[in-house]
Each structure stands twice: as C-alpha cells, then as structure tokens.
Motif scaffolding. Sequence first.
Motif, short mmCIF file in Angstrom:
data_model
loop_
_atom_site.label_atom_id
_atom_site.label_comp_id
_atom_site.label_asym_id
_atom_site.label_seq_id
_atom_site.Cartn_x
_atom_site.Cartn_y
_atom_site.Cartn_z
N ARG A 140 0.96 -1.45 0.07
CA ARG A 140 -0.18 -0.30 -0.04
C ARG A 140 0.74 1.80 -0.68
NH1 ARG A 140 -2.75 -3.35 4.57
NH2 ARG A 140 -5.00 -4.71 3.12
N PHE A 141 2.10 1.77 0.84
CA PHE A 141 2.56 2.61 0.74
C PHE A 141 3.68 2.56 -0.42
CE2 PHE A 141 7.15 3.84 1.79
CZ PHE A 141 7.00 5.42 2.32
N ALA A 142 3.73 2.18 -1.45
CA ALA A 142 4.27 1.93 -2.42
C ALA A 142 3.32 2.22 -3.75
CB ALA A 142 4.78 0.80 -3.50
N GLY A 143 2.39 1.78 -3.76
CA GLY A 143 1.31 2.37 -4.24
C GLY A 143 1.13 4.19 -4.08
N CYS A 144 0.49 4.28 -2.60
CA CYS A 144 0.81 6.18 -2.20
C CYS A 144 1.83 6.86 -2.77
CB CYS A 144 0.64 5.76 -1.34
SG CYS A 144 -1.15 5.95 -0.23
N GLU A 145 3.06 5.83 -2.71
CA GLU A 145 3.73 6.85 -3.31
C GLU A 145 4.50 6.98 -5.34
OE1 GLU A 145 6.33 8.80 -1.53
OE2 GLU A 145 4.35 8.33 -0.52
N GLY A 146 4.27 6.49 -5.56
CA GLY A 146 4.08 5.64 -7.18
C GLY A 146 4.70 5.11 -7.42
N LEU A 147 6.00 4.01 -6.58
CA LEU A 147 6.74 3.47 -7.10
C LEU A 147 6.01 1.95 -7.18
CD1 LEU A 147 9.09 5.05 -4.14
CD2 LEU A 147 9.24 4.97 -5.97
N PRO A 148 7.31 1.23 -7.71
CA PRO A 148 7.76 0.20 -8.45
C PRO A 148 7.27 -0.96 -6.73
CG PRO A 148 8.56 0.89 -9.78
CD PRO A 148 8.12 2.03 -8.83
N VAL A 149 7.36 -2.71 -6.94
CA VAL A 149 7.73 -2.94 -5.87
C VAL A 149 8.50 -4.09 -6.05
CG1 VAL A 149 6.09 -2.17 -4.26
CG2 VAL A 149 6.02 -4.00 -5.96
N VAL A 150 9.82 -4.23 -4.97
CA VAL A 150 10.42 -5.52 -5.56
C VAL A 150 9.99 -6.95 -4.86
CG1 VAL A 150 13.24 -6.16 -5.89
CG2 VAL A 150 12.74 -3.94 -6.86
N VAL A 151 9.89 -7.56 -5.19
CA VAL A 151 9.10 -8.72 -4.26
C VAL A 151 9.98 -10.38 -3.99
CG1 VAL A 151 7.18 -10.67 -3.69
CG2 VAL A 151 7.28 -8.29 -4.59
N HIS A 152 10.39 -10.60 -2.29
CA HIS A 152 11.19 -11.73 -2.08
C HIS A 152 10.18 -12.27 -2.34
CE1 HIS A 152 14.26 -13.90 -0.16
NE2 HIS A 152 13.13 -14.77 0.65
N CYS A 153 10.47 -14.05 -2.16
CA CYS A 153 9.68 -14.89 -2.81
C CYS A 153 10.76 -15.80 -1.95
CB CYS A 153 8.37 -15.23 -3.76
SG CYS A 153 7.45 -16.46 -2.67
N ARG A 154 9.70 -16.93 -0.51
CA ARG A 154 10.36 -18.12 -0.65
C ARG A 154 9.96 -19.24 0.32
NH1 ARG A 154 16.36 -19.87 1.07
NH2 ARG A 154 16.80 -21.65 0.48
N GLU A 155 9.14 -20.38 -0.39
CA GLU A 155 8.40 -20.88 -0.19
C GLU A 155 6.96 -20.42 0.35
OE1 GLU A 155 10.24 -23.58 2.27
OE2 GLU A 155 11.66 -24.00 1.36
N ALA A 156 6.11 -19.21 -0.82
CA ALA A 156 5.23 -18.67 -0.66
C ALA A 156 4.21 -18.08 -1.07
CB ALA A 156 5.50 -17.47 1.01
N ILE A 157 4.59 -18.70 -2.26
CA ILE A 157 3.80 -18.22 -3.66
C ILE A 157 2.28 -17.69 -3.11
CG2 ILE A 157 3.79 -20.13 -5.01
CD1 ILE A 157 4.68 -16.42 -6.30
N GLN A 158 1.54 -18.80 -2.75
CA GLN A 158 0.51 -18.78 -2.88
C GLN A 158 0.09 -17.45 -2.32
OE1 GLN A 158 -2.25 -20.44 -4.73
NE2 GLN A 158 -3.38 -18.62 -4.62
N ASP A 159 0.48 -17.18 -0.73
CA ASP A 159 -0.07 -16.34 0.04
C ASP A 159 1.30 -15.15 -0.92
OD1 ASP A 159 -1.08 -17.67 2.07
OD2 ASP A 159 0.54 -17.70 3.38
N ILE A 160 1.83 -14.82 -1.73
CA ILE A 160 2.61 -13.74 -2.43
C ILE A 160 1.58 -13.22 -3.70
CG2 ILE A 160 4.00 -13.01 -4.33
CD1 ILE A 160 5.19 -12.76 -1.64
N ARG A 161 0.92 -14.34 -4.25
CA ARG A 161 0.29 -14.06 -5.00
C ARG A 161 -1.23 -14.03 -4.87
NH1 ARG A 161 0.23 -19.33 -8.57
NH2 ARG A 161 -2.29 -19.80 -7.81
N ASP A 162 -1.78 -13.50 -3.38
CA ASP A 162 -3.31 -13.76 -2.33
C ASP A 162 -3.38 -11.97 -2.46
OD1 ASP A 162 -4.22 -15.72 -3.67
OD2 ASP A 162 -4.25 -16.94 -1.23
N SER A 163 -1.80 -11.96 -1.37
CA SER A 163 -1.61 -10.70 -1.43
C SER A 163 -1.57 -9.46 -2.21
CB SER A 163 -0.23 -10.26 -1.04
OG SER A 163 -0.38 -10.35 1.06
#
Length: 253
Positions: A116-139
């Motif tokens: 949400r913070f990135a959206g407010c600032e108009g910035l892209p996001v760099v995402v780390h995922c380790r054994e959590a791809i479904q929760d990443i996708r849901d978020s």
Amino acid sequence: MIDTHCHLADSQFDADLPAVLARAKEKGIDTMIIIADSVAESERCVALAAGHSELFCTIGVHPHNAKEWTGDTERRLLALSTYSKKVKAIGEIGLDYHYDFSPRDIQRQVFMHQLRFAGCEGLPVVVHCREAIQDIRDSIADIKPKKLVLHCCTERFEDVKPLLDAGYFLSFTGIATFPKAADIRETIRQCPLEQLMIETDSPYLAPVPYRGKRNEPAYVVEVAECIAQIKGLSLEEVAATTTQNAVEFFGLD
C-alpha cells in the motif's frame, strides 16, 4: 546492461567497493539498483547512491526483519522517499516461509502495508518469495500494485504464470547456471523476454564459474549469457531487452 538487484551496502563490499564498480563498468554494467532489507540499510543505500551516478536504490523492510516494524518505520521510509530521487522502488519486501525469521502473520501484515505504501508513493515493488508463492499471489491480488518484479525467481512456471498474466516481471540470478536448476531454466524458457530482468543478488548466489565466491555486479553477464543460451538468442538481444525492461520498470533516465 543493468544489475537490477545487488546489495552493495552490505559490509562485504566495504573494503573494495570502488574496485567492484570498476569491474562492473569494464563488463558493460553501467547501472546498478542497490537493494535494502531494513530501515537502516535503506538509509545506507540512499547515501551510497547519492555518491555514484551509476547507482540507484530501493527502500523497504525484508520479511526477515518484519518483526522489527514499528510505528516509526513508515515515517522513516517516507522521509527517504521524499528526500532522494535515487529511490526507485520499495523492496525487497515479501514473504519467507523457509526461514521464518519473523512470524508469518507479521510478515503478511508488513508485506501488505508496504504494498500500500508503494502505491501511495507511486513506486514499483521488488518482491522476495521463499516457499510462499500462493500467499504472495493472494496479497498481490488484494492490492494490485501497478508495477512488480519477483526477484530471484526460483518458482516453477505454472506457479508464476499468473504474475506474468497480470503484466508483472520475473528476475533471475546466477542460480539459473547451477546444474540442478532445471525448473528455473524451464521458467526462463517460458517467460517472455519482455517481462524478464537480470540480477546478481550479490554478494550472494554467484553464478558458475564463480560459485562459492562473493558475487558482484560484473557477474550479471553470466546470467544474461545463460538466458541467451536457454532462449536461443544472442547475448546482445538479451542485454538490450532486459536493459530496456529495467529502464521502464524503475523509471530510469
């Protein structure tokens, strides 16, 4: 060429950073995105990028450090984003269920907060995922960030295809050169080049033939060569397209 993810504020580069940058330049790496994993490292990244024209940076809190999030964290991140034009993304943020250094519910809360913070600032996001791809996708489905890259992608193609279908990017490291990384190479083969970026994640994950040594931005060429071989393309085509992808994604001049 652009190394889109390197931790040059790490203490492993304290003694020889000028030499590291010089070697990168010799290899044709003219831009590097230095990545933060805490508020303190975010501050170091901003200071480091300010002193080098070839460096840009991210700010954010890694899932390992999510347990350290306080009411003051966002204020400090906002101050950095406002202060420096070198800040080009929020990251690396995400979920890590392999190490679980922070409780999973806290990881998810902090990840959503930073999306949400990135959206407010108009910035892209760099995402780390380790054994959590479904929760990443849901978020991501809940927040729908405008620009997102899944860094150090090690997932099978079917697990990340929904991200590509949503217009997001995958970024690959030297792990793709490891003998047992067949699933990663298959994901690279199926990922459109127009949605692909390259990185070192240095000082970690040095590619073959440097495996076991400290990684550094100059070695991103090995990642590009690996991708070129997998896709049956020239190194020049991979370099040109991934560079343009990074320029547009991070809003580089």
